[in-house]
Enzyme design. Sequence first.
Site, PDB file in Angstrom:
ATOM      1  CB  THR A  24      32.125   9.124  27.062  1.00 42.61           C
ATOM      2  OG1 THR A  24      32.050   7.732  27.399  1.00 42.61           O
ATOM      3  CG2 THR A  24      33.559   9.605  27.201  1.00 42.61           C
ATOM      4  CG  ASP A  58      33.691   5.881  32.910  1.00 40.90           C
ATOM      5  OD1 ASP A  58      34.217   4.943  33.532  1.00 40.90           O
ATOM      6  OD2 ASP A  58      32.458   5.918  32.636  1.00 40.90           O
ATOM      7  CE  LYS A  92      31.499   2.423  33.282  1.00 40.70           C
ATOM      8  NZ  LYS A  92      31.244   3.542  32.366  1.00 40.70           N
ATOM      9  NE  ARG A 270      28.087  24.003  32.817  1.00 40.76           N
ATOM     10  CZ  ARG A 270      26.838  23.730  32.439  1.00 40.76           C
ATOM     11  NH1 ARG A 270      26.600  22.676  31.680  1.00 40.76           N
ATOM     12  NH2 ARG A 270      25.849  24.507  32.828  1.00 40.76           N
ATOM     13  CB  ILE A 271      35.836  20.524  29.900  1.00 41.45           C
ATOM     14  CG1 ILE A 271      34.589  19.938  29.219  1.00 41.45           C
ATOM     15  CG2 ILE A 271      37.008  19.557  29.802  1.00 41.45           C
ATOM     16  CD1 ILE A 271      34.701  19.801  27.701  1.00 41.45           C
TER      17      ILE A 271
HETATM   18  P1  NDP Z   1      27.553  14.232  35.871  1.00 41.58           P
HETATM   19  O1  NDP Z   1      27.237  14.216  37.320  1.00 41.58           O
HETATM   20  O2  NDP Z   1      28.961  14.211  35.440  1.00 41.58           O
HETATM   21  O3  NDP Z   1      26.811  15.495  35.287  1.00 41.58           O
HETATM   22  C1  NDP Z   1      26.734  15.782  33.937  1.00 41.58           C
HETATM   23  C2  NDP Z   1      25.794  16.971  33.743  1.00 41.58           C
HETATM   24  O4  NDP Z   1      26.227  18.067  34.525  1.00 41.58           O
HETATM   25  C3  NDP Z   1      25.744  17.420  32.330  1.00 41.58           C
HETATM   26  O5  NDP Z   1      24.413  17.812  32.086  1.00 41.58           O
HETATM   27  C4  NDP Z   1      26.659  18.629  32.286  1.00 41.58           C
HETATM   28  O6  NDP Z   1      26.199  19.585  31.348  1.00 41.58           O
HETATM   29  C5  NDP Z   1      26.539  19.167  33.688  1.00 41.58           C
HETATM   30  N1  NDP Z   1      27.791  19.729  34.204  1.00 41.58           N
HETATM   31  C6  NDP Z   1      29.038  19.201  34.092  1.00 41.58           C
HETATM   32  N2  NDP Z   1      29.943  19.971  34.709  1.00 41.58           N
HETATM   33  C7  NDP Z   1      29.251  21.020  35.230  1.00 41.58           C
HETATM   34  C8  NDP Z   1      29.638  22.153  35.980  1.00 41.58           C
HETATM   35  N3  NDP Z   1      30.910  22.364  36.312  1.00 41.58           N
HETATM   36  N4  NDP Z   1      28.673  23.032  36.353  1.00 41.58           N
HETATM   37  C9  NDP Z   1      27.392  22.820  36.009  1.00 41.58           C
HETATM   38  N5  NDP Z   1      26.971  21.768  35.298  1.00 41.58           N
HETATM   39  C10 NDP Z   1      27.893  20.869  34.919  1.00 41.58           C
HETATM   40  O7  NDP Z   1      26.701  13.077  35.237  1.00 41.58           O
HETATM   41  P2  NDP Z   1      26.838  11.727  34.465  1.00 41.58           P
HETATM   42  O8  NDP Z   1      25.621  11.005  34.837  1.00 41.58           O
HETATM   43  O9  NDP Z   1      27.153  11.931  33.026  1.00 41.58           O
HETATM   44  O10 NDP Z   1      28.058  10.941  35.148  1.00 41.58           O
HETATM   45  C11 NDP Z   1      29.398  11.107  34.747  1.00 41.58           C
HETATM   46  C12 NDP Z   1      29.923   9.876  34.013  1.00 41.58           C
HETATM   47  O11 NDP Z   1      29.835   8.740  34.852  1.00 41.58           O
HETATM   48  C13 NDP Z   1      29.132   9.456  32.781  1.00 41.58           C
HETATM   49  O12 NDP Z   1      29.367  10.276  31.656  1.00 41.58           O
HETATM   50  C14 NDP Z   1      29.573   8.032  32.629  1.00 41.58           C
HETATM   51  O13 NDP Z   1      30.845   7.974  32.018  1.00 41.58           O
HETATM   52  C15 NDP Z   1      29.635   7.569  34.080  1.00 41.58           C
HETATM   53  N6  NDP Z   1      28.376   6.919  34.534  1.00 41.58           N
HETATM   54  C16 NDP Z   1      28.439   5.582  34.895  1.00 41.58           C
HETATM   55  C17 NDP Z   1      27.324   4.922  35.314  1.00 41.58           C
HETATM   56  C18 NDP Z   1      27.408   3.484  35.672  1.00 41.58           C
HETATM   57  O14 NDP Z   1      26.378   2.830  35.791  1.00 41.58           O
HETATM   58  N7  NDP Z   1      28.594   2.937  35.869  1.00 41.58           N
HETATM   59  C19 NDP Z   1      26.012   5.593  35.420  1.00 41.58           C
HETATM   60  C20 NDP Z   1      26.053   6.989  35.061  1.00 41.58           C
HETATM   61  C21 NDP Z   1      27.202   7.606  34.649  1.00 41.58           C
HETATM   62  P3  NDP Z   1      26.938  19.930  29.968  1.00 41.58           P
HETATM   63  O15 NDP Z   1      27.409  18.655  29.324  1.00 41.58           O
HETATM   64  O16 NDP Z   1      25.862  20.593  29.178  1.00 41.58           O
HETATM   65  O17 NDP Z   1      28.076  20.845  30.298  1.00 41.58           O
END
Ligand code: NDP
Length: 340
Positions: A24, A58, A92, A270-271
């Site tokens: 999220t 998350d 967190k 994608r979800i």
């Molecule tokens: P992700 O690796 O999950 O990628 C998200 C991006 O990829 C978005 O732009 C989304 O676009 C795109 N995407 C999602 N699914 C697909 C698909 N099947 N094909 C192509 N593109 C896709 O990145 P995050 O950095 O958001 O990491 C996921 C989660 O991890 C975060 O939301 C958070 O909850 C957690 N996190 C934790 C961190 C920490 O420090 N503990 C740091 C970073 C993240 P769109 O939404 O436009 O579909």
Amino acid sequence: KFQVTIPNFKLYNGKEMPALGFGTWLGLDEKLEFKVSDAPKLVDAMLYAIDIGYRHFDTAHFYRMEPEVGYVIKKKIEEGVVRREDVFVTTKVWQHNHRTDDAYASIEASLRRLGLDYIDLVLIHWPISMDINGVDEKIDYLETYRGLENAMKNGLVKSIGVSNFNLAQLERLLSNCEVKPAVNQIQVTINLLEKELVSFCKAQNILVVSYSSFGSLTRSYATDAPPPKPDDPCLVEMGRKYNKTATQLVLRFLYQRGIATIPKSLTKARILENASIFDFDIDSGDVATLEKFDCGYRSDVPIFWQEYTNYPFEKQEKEFFIDMPESLLKWKNGANLDID
Ligand code: NDP
């Protein structure tokens, strides 16, 4: 109606966590401001996610989306789609709440924002601490962890853990804690396998949760990133063989290593795609092929914290230095204190 069944991983304490959850973090826009304007889309996305079978969310205080996560869960409970005990919520503690009592108060505030009476898992977001002006507070993460332990003892939280801890930090925590961490949430991707840290966690029965699992695969700005890109011939060919996309191959590859994932998407197709990885197996030959992409590449490095105490990653050359975005210190209401 589409429906997915997502299996669970068992934490060492016997609690079950769905092997794939919904991330999220909305990220920052071109001006490095929080994309809070995407919040309504996130709510729609989460409602859809629950409808098709996601049971794990998350979030984090820092993401400012706890009220939205809570709203979605409450609505789906009211609709009779899920019961509270069917849903796994992770949040967190952010870096300006690293004193024991502040960490505890942060968890109480998360509960209030989520509108829940317990949280499934709370993590220390980073081992680094800073005050609300971004100044390094140099607080020992052992102090922070005690706040999490206290919250668990008092029933606010079912499991506790850490995020972005490196091996040395995890080892030190293990020798100085009462309640062993159940999870270390770190970036693991196709070109950042973190083999040593992941093996260590496995040996300790600490579940690894991978964030930003797509790494540079879905980051259009990461033009200078090492392979693979989604059009990599190897991924394309393998995708054809299993009738899956490159992103599905990555999520499945991590699942087969016993690593949970929390992909974020605001796009319905994608979800569904991201959760549709539990109906095939990548064979050992193809696993070996995918492993060859490992080169230790980290797609998102918070280089602005690298001089802070307890920075967990290898430091980079100063010439790449960028300042911490202001928005990391400002909260939803414009103040730099809190989101409510
Ligand atoms: P992700 O690796 O999950 O990628 C998200 C991006 O990829 C978005 O732009 C989304 O676009 C795109 N995407 C999602 N699914 C697909 C698909 N099947 N094909 C192509 N593109 C896709 O990145 P995050 O950095 O958001 O990491 C996921 C989660 O991890 C975060 O939301 C958070 O909850 C957690 N996190 C934790 C961190 C920490 O420090 N503990 C740091 C970073 C993240 P769109 O939404 O436009 O579909």
